[in-house]
Design a protein around this motif. Structure first.
Motif, PDB file in Angstrom:
ATOM      1  N   HIS A  73     -31.765   0.622 -36.111  1.00  0.00           N
ATOM      2  CA  HIS A  73     -32.221  -0.685 -36.613  1.00  0.00           C
ATOM      3  C   HIS A  73     -32.384  -0.604 -38.127  1.00  0.00           C
ATOM      4  N   GLN A  76     -35.666  -1.700 -39.917  1.00  0.00           N
ATOM      5  CA  GLN A  76     -36.882  -0.927 -39.598  1.00  0.00           C
ATOM      6  C   GLN A  76     -36.949   0.353 -40.424  1.00  0.00           C
ATOM      7  N   LEU A  88     -44.201   0.229 -26.836  1.00  0.00           N
ATOM      8  CA  LEU A  88     -43.149  -0.670 -27.331  1.00  0.00           C
ATOM      9  C   LEU A  88     -43.636  -2.074 -27.713  1.00  0.00           C
ATOM     10  N   TRP A  91     -46.077  -2.358 -30.579  1.00  0.00           N
ATOM     11  CA  TRP A  91     -45.389  -1.870 -31.783  1.00  0.00           C
ATOM     12  C   TRP A  91     -44.463  -2.953 -32.331  1.00  0.00           C
ATOM     13  N   LEU A  92     -43.768  -3.653 -31.440  1.00  0.00           N
ATOM     14  CA  LEU A  92     -42.890  -4.743 -31.894  1.00  0.00           C
ATOM     15  C   LEU A  92     -43.714  -5.824 -32.587  1.00  0.00           C
ATOM     16  N   THR A  96     -42.956  -4.141 -36.126  1.00  0.00           N
ATOM     17  CA  THR A  96     -41.520  -4.355 -36.265  1.00  0.00           C
ATOM     18  C   THR A  96     -41.172  -5.792 -36.657  1.00  0.00           C
ATOM     19  N   GLU A 100     -39.298  -6.854 -40.051  1.00  0.00           N
ATOM     20  CA  GLU A 100     -37.966  -7.486 -39.973  1.00  0.00           C
ATOM     21  C   GLU A 100     -37.971  -8.872 -40.614  1.00  0.00           C
ATOM     22  N   ARG A 200     -31.236  -9.309 -28.666  1.00  0.00           N
ATOM     23  CA  ARG A 200     -32.196  -8.200 -28.861  1.00  0.00           C
ATOM     24  C   ARG A 200     -32.526  -7.498 -27.543  1.00  0.00           C
ATOM     25  N   PHE A 201     -33.048  -8.252 -26.582  1.00  0.00           N
ATOM     26  CA  PHE A 201     -33.249  -7.797 -25.204  1.00  0.00           C
ATOM     27  C   PHE A 201     -33.615  -9.028 -24.390  1.00  0.00           C
ATOM     28  N   HIS A 227     -30.781  -3.763 -25.578  1.00  0.00           N
ATOM     29  CA  HIS A 227     -31.713  -2.756 -25.046  1.00  0.00           C
ATOM     30  C   HIS A 227     -31.887  -3.000 -23.549  1.00  0.00           C
ATOM     31  N   GLU A 230     -36.571   0.254 -21.313  1.00  0.00           N
ATOM     32  CA  GLU A 230     -37.095   1.313 -22.181  1.00  0.00           C
ATOM     33  C   GLU A 230     -38.518   1.690 -21.791  1.00  0.00           C
ATOM     34  N   HIS A 267     -31.521   3.025 -24.461  1.00  0.00           N
ATOM     35  CA  HIS A 267     -32.711   3.594 -23.781  1.00  0.00           C
ATOM     36  C   HIS A 267     -32.520   3.981 -22.317  1.00  0.00           C
ATOM     37  N   LEU A 296     -42.824   6.166 -28.649  1.00  0.00           N
ATOM     38  CA  LEU A 296     -43.460   4.978 -28.065  1.00  0.00           C
ATOM     39  C   LEU A 296     -43.966   5.260 -26.645  1.00  0.00           C
ATOM     40  N   ASP A 318     -32.338   5.460 -33.080  1.00  0.00           N
ATOM     41  CA  ASP A 318     -33.263   4.336 -32.910  1.00  0.00           C
ATOM     42  C   ASP A 318     -34.286   4.230 -34.028  1.00  0.00           C
ATOM     43  N   ALA A 321     -38.100   3.120 -34.280  1.00  0.00           N
ATOM     44  CA  ALA A 321     -38.892   3.737 -33.225  1.00  0.00           C
ATOM     45  C   ALA A 321     -38.630   5.237 -33.235  1.00  0.00           C
TER      46      ALA A 321
END
Ligand code: GUN
Ligand code: FE
Length: 433
Positions: A73, A76, A88, A91-92, A96, A100, A200-201, A227, A230, A267, A296, A318, A321
């Protein structure tokens, strides 16, 4: 008869590469013959027909394929090492997304993105698959920086239109139109650098967004990355959001984002056997990111199960992360992680050997780019010249020298980098200087 004007070049040194996961090829004082971008062959003795070609002799040094990072990323980068005591989803939210969101401002991207390209160059990552942010102009800047650098990359503008903070969420139509603009502008600009679709996911993508991205992938022959599975909290959230779906993988599959074009899923810690089978059948790549798995507290991807079922696996740093850009450090972390997984599994999942992770970080991930990551005939000549003299005696086997370099070497041991037959020189760290 060849003459001085032939484009063929010969490189001499201690050559190590991995043509398959079970094989490491070593040639002491061997030769690699390269025609423009591609390897013609590797030889212990130089065939007579190449004796008049330009020769670069790297003496006792190692010549390895360039490293391949399947998951990175870029926005990041400045956050490496921050907030890694979280899981995760927090943390996002806390680290993150706020970082971003700064890439809305092109002048911030101009500060950070040259450092990203420089760091990949420095660490010998000759090919990488990159998540940018949701921002179109910053993503274009990153594509341009890669094109200027001579490194190979897929770079994706992230798509996300739900379940993320207001300061970063996209309008679905704008997300699609900006993605299309990038595809149209960059698909034919460079052979080494290409756009890639980057939902993204599942949690941050609406169904209409995924549906339309799946259609773009087919209409424009464009690769895909995302992703999957994960973290347990993420998997539970996906179940809540899509109670009608069989599992996480089948959501991507249903919308044409799971191997309908070459696809990487990062992941893969919690995939079911059924999902792994679908990945194998659909040719979906798994990007194993051991540093992120630890940082994470996600869990450890059971890489051996994926390999046994025939899934293509590569490695990912990654970042952010993952805290390290270096693919050798990811390789050794993958061995360590697999040993813990082996213990956890009641010693059923065989740990990964170093030669296996070396394959994953070169040809395993390189396949996503075509003939990349090996010195077999017709492979792109992506190479690193490594001077490992200060790591200890060179009076050991080439396999041991490789092993030692991967564990205790670093970027300071990399003397030269080549991508598709061309030497790649140090890119500028800051624009304009
Ligand atoms: N899942 C969704 N977004 C991200 C991200 O930025 N990093 C990681 N590791 N997982 C994610
Ligand atoms: Fe990631």
């Amino acid at each position: 008869m060849l003459n001085n004007y032939e484009p063929i070049k010969v490189y001499k040194g201690n050559i190590v590469y991995s043509p398959s996961i079970n094989r490491l090829t070593t040639l002491e004082n061997g030769y690699i013959v390269v025609n423009k971008e591609e390897v013609i062959g590797t030889y212990q003795d130089l065939p007579a027909e190449y004796q008049n070609c330009e020769l670069r002799d790297f003496g006792d040094r190692l010549i390895l394929p360039g490293f391949v990072d399947l998951h990175f990323h870029a926005p990041q980068f400045a956050n490496r090492g921050l907030g890694l005591d979280k899981e995760l989803l927090p943390w996002l939210e806390e680290y993150t997304f706020p970082e971003e969101s700064k890439f809305k401002d092109l002048s911030y991207a101009k500060k950070i993105y040259p450092q990203v390209v420089h760091a990949l160059w420095k660490n010998g990552t000759t090919r990488s698959v990159i998540f940018a942010s949701v921002h179109k102009d910053s993503t274009k800047l990153l594509l341009d920086l890669f094109i200027d650098s001579g490194l190979g990359a897929f770079v994706g503008k992230v798509n996300m239109d739900q379940n993320c903070p207001d300061f970063i969420v996209e309008d679905s139509n704008q997300s699609l139109s900006e993605t299309l603009e990038i595809i149209q502008e960059y698909s034919k600009k460079s052979t080494l650098v290409q756009p890639i679709l980057t939902p993204r996911f599942v949690p941050t993508c609406s169904i209409p967004l995924m549906e339309k991205l799946g259609a773009f992938a087919m209409d424009h022959n464009i690769h895909i990355q995302s992703h999957i599975s994960e973290n347990q909290g993420e998997v539970d959230w996906v179940k809540e959001l899509h109670p009608e779906s069989l599992d996480y993988a089948s959501i991507y599959h249903q919308y044409g984002l799971f191997g309908h074009q070459p696809t990487i899923m990062a992941h893969c810690v919690f995939n079911t056997d059924q999902e792994i089978d679908l990945m194998a059948k659909s040719g979906v790549y798994a990007a194993h990111c051991p540093h992120a798995n630890y940082n994470l507290a996600s869990g450890i991807m059971p890489v051996r199960s994926f390999l046994e079922k025939g899934v293509s696996v590569g490695l990912g740093s990654d970042v952010g992360a993952g805290h390290q850009v270096s693919i050798p450090k990811v390789m050794t972390a993958a061995v360590q992680a697999s040993k813990i997984k082996w213990l956890e599994s009641g010693k059923t999942l065989e740990p990964l050997k170093l030669s296996e992770v070396f394959y994953l970080g070169t040809k395993g991930g390189g396949k996503f780019f075509g003939k990349v990551g090996s010195f077999e005939p017709a492979y792109a000549f992506d190479a690193l010249v490594i001077d490992d003299q200060d790591l200890g005696t060179i009076d050991i086997s080439l396999t041991e020298r490789l092993e030692r370099y991967l564990y205790i070497g670093d970027d300071r041991h990399i003397l030269k980098r080549f991508v598709a037959g061309k030497e790649v020189f140090e890119p500028k760290k800051l624009p304009g200087i």
